[in-house]
Structure formats: structure tokens, C-alpha cells
Design a protein around this motif. Structure first.
Motif, PDB file in Angstrom:
ATOM      1  N   ASP A 283      46.923  57.377 -10.082  1.00 27.31           N
ATOM      2  CA  ASP A 283      46.017  57.486  -8.941  1.00 27.31           C
ATOM      3  C   ASP A 283      45.626  58.932  -8.658  1.00 27.31           C
ATOM      4  O   ASP A 283      44.594  59.182  -8.028  1.00 27.31           O
ATOM      5  CB  ASP A 283      46.569  56.794  -7.691  1.00 27.31           C
ATOM      6  N   SER A 284      46.387  59.908  -9.137  1.00 24.94           N
ATOM      7  CA  SER A 284      45.968  61.297  -8.972  1.00 24.94           C
ATOM      8  C   SER A 284      44.704  61.555  -9.797  1.00 24.94           C
ATOM      9  O   SER A 284      43.799  62.257  -9.345  1.00 24.94           O
ATOM     10  CB  SER A 284      47.078  62.263  -9.376  1.00 24.94           C
ATOM     11  N   ALA A 285      44.623  60.973 -10.992  1.00 22.53           N
ATOM     12  CA  ALA A 285      43.440  61.158 -11.819  1.00 22.53           C
ATOM     13  C   ALA A 285      42.210  60.564 -11.145  1.00 22.53           C
ATOM     14  O   ALA A 285      41.135  61.184 -11.108  1.00 22.53           O
ATOM     15  CB  ALA A 285      43.663  60.521 -13.192  1.00 22.53           C
ATOM     16  N   ALA A 286      42.359  59.370 -10.580  1.00 25.40           N
ATOM     17  CA  ALA A 286      41.236  58.740  -9.886  1.00 25.40           C
ATOM     18  C   ALA A 286      40.833  59.534  -8.649  1.00 25.40           C
ATOM     19  O   ALA A 286      39.641  59.735  -8.383  1.00 25.40           O
ATOM     20  CB  ALA A 286      41.609  57.308  -9.506  1.00 25.40           C
ATOM     21  N   ALA A 287      41.819  59.990  -7.885  1.00 28.25           N
ATOM     22  CA  ALA A 287      41.530  60.764  -6.675  1.00 28.25           C
ATOM     23  C   ALA A 287      40.818  62.067  -7.013  1.00 28.25           C
ATOM     24  O   ALA A 287      39.836  62.438  -6.356  1.00 28.25           O
ATOM     25  CB  ALA A 287      42.821  61.054  -5.917  1.00 28.25           C
ATOM     26  N   VAL A 288      41.287  62.752  -8.045  1.00 24.73           N
ATOM     27  CA  VAL A 288      40.693  64.041  -8.389  1.00 24.73           C
ATOM     28  C   VAL A 288      39.299  63.865  -8.981  1.00 24.73           C
ATOM     29  O   VAL A 288      38.419  64.706  -8.771  1.00 24.73           O
ATOM     30  CB  VAL A 288      41.625  64.833  -9.323  1.00 24.73           C
ATOM     31  N   ARG A 289      39.060  62.778  -9.687  1.00 21.96           N
ATOM     32  CA  ARG A 289      37.692  62.514 -10.152  1.00 21.96           C
ATOM     33  C   ARG A 289      36.753  62.349  -8.961  1.00 21.96           C
ATOM     34  O   ARG A 289      35.608  62.818  -8.978  1.00 21.96           O
ATOM     35  CB  ARG A 289      37.653  61.270 -11.037  1.00 21.96           C
TER      36      ARG A 289
END
Length: 213
Positions: free
Chosen positions: A115-121
Motif C-alpha cells: 500500500d505504500s507503493a499505491a499511496a506514493v503513486r
């Protein structure tokens, strides 16, 4: 992997390269860009103090600190911190997750790598749309002055903040020497409730203007 590490790595891999494309430098959730006049545009990813290893909440702060405003801050603080923090900006506001209700203080939530990858995108998309280009535009002095005159400094806006907005514009105008417009703005500043601080600003602005011919 802790939520903090997951966020840091995702910011490094996604937001860091985008920051450099737009002329900003930095790392670890803080990026800055300056112009030849000493104005600073700042992007800061702020983590909630209530975060822990398993769950982290964060939001993006945008800040523009013109050199005249920083000079006033230095007068009051005695010394400016290095690097300039976003909290010293004249213009300040936040970017929230896509889909956050208007007027709400929504934060991104991170629990791990996925979810960090999705949030940062999503952070990168918000910055591309309403972060990097907006702050870059405010690094132009005329554009920044227009922003002040529109009575919108992000968190501070509207007629109920007339004294603060007059102070902001007066700081910018003090760069160009004495004028009737500067005197008019300083008369408004002098009516602020915190009279001692207001009069100190008036003295500072007049001194500053008097040295610029």
C-alpha cells in the motif's frame, strides 16, 4: 519492513526522480527549489505523530517562502534555520489523497510495501497536477504578488485575514522602496490585534523600503 521504511523507499523511487525533473532537490520526504532572489519552494511529506511501525499516516505540505518574508522572519527569530522549513512559508497548504472530500484533512495510510507503493503513486500524481507546477509558478515574484492580492495564501485567506494579507503584500513591496501603496498597506497592518508585533513589522518594512531606492 516497517511502514516508515516502506514509505521512505517508495518516496525515493517515485517522488524523488519527479522532484528532480521539476528542479527540486532533496530526499527523505523534503524537497526544495530556490530562485535567484532567494525565494524557496518547499514540498514536505509529514508523518503523523500518532504513527507506529505497523501503520503510518502522512500528508503533503506545500510552502513558498519569499526572501522578503524570510527576512522578516529572521528579524523576529534572530536566525533562520537551515534548511528553511516549510513552516516558515508565506503560502502554505496541503495536498490530500485523491478522492478525499473537499475541505477534509484526509491523510494517506500506509501499513507496508504494497500500500505504500499505491499511496506514493497517488502522491506523485497529486504533485504532478497541483504541486510542482504550482510552486514553480509562485517562484515568479509577480505571480506570488498576484497570489497575495487574490487573498489566498492557502491556510490563510479571505477578508477576515486582511491584516495578515496586508503584511504579506507590504513585505513584498518593501523591496521596491517607499510608495503610497506601501503606506496604505502598513496602515492596515497597524490595526492588527497584536499591536506590538504589528508596529514592529511597520518599523521593519519602512526601514527596509528606505534603504531601497
Amino acid at each position: 519492513m516497517t511502514a516508515q521504511i516502506a514509505l521512505r523507499e517508495a518516496l525515493r523511487d517515485v517522488v524523488g526522480p519527479a522532484a528532480r525533473v521539476h528542479g527540486f532537490s532533496g530526499s527523505g520526504g523534503n524537497w526544495r527549489r530556490s530562485n535567484a532572489l532567494g525565494d524557496w519552494a518547499i514540498v514536505n511529506v509529514q508523518s503523523s505523530s500518532f504513527s507506529n511501525r505497523e501503520r503510518l499516516r502522512c500528508v503533503i505540505n506545500l510552502s513558498l517562502a519569499p526572501r522578503p518574508w524570510l527576512d522578516w522572519q529572521e528579524r523576529t527569530l534572530g536566525r533562520l534555520p537551515k534548511p528553511i522549513p516549510e513552516s516558515l512559508g508565506l503560502y502554505r497548504r496541503r495536498l490530500h489523497p485523491t478522492g478525499a472530500p473537499p475541505g477534509s484533512d484526509g491523510w494517506w495510510e500506509i501499513t507496508g510495501r504494497r500500500d505504500s507503493a499505491a499511496a506514493v503513486r497517488d502522491m506523485a500524481a497529486r504533485l504532478a497536477d497541483d504541486g510542482w507546477p504550482f510552486l514553480t509558478a509562485l517562484l515568479d515574484r509577480e505571480r506570488m504578488t498576484e497570489q497575495i492580492r487574490s487573498r489566498d495564501l492557502g491556510f490563510i485567506r479571505g477578508d477576515e485575514n486582511a491584516g495578515y494579507l496586508a503584511r504579506a503584500e507590504a513585505a513584498m513591496l518593501s523591496e521596491h522602496g517607499r510608495s503610497d501603496e506601501l503606506d496604505r498597506l502598513l496602515e492596515t497592518v497597524a490595526t492588527e490585534p497584536q499591536r506590538e508585533n504589528a508596529m514592529e513589522f511597520v518599523r521593519w518594512a519602512r526601514e527596509r523600503a528606505g534603504t531601497r531606492r
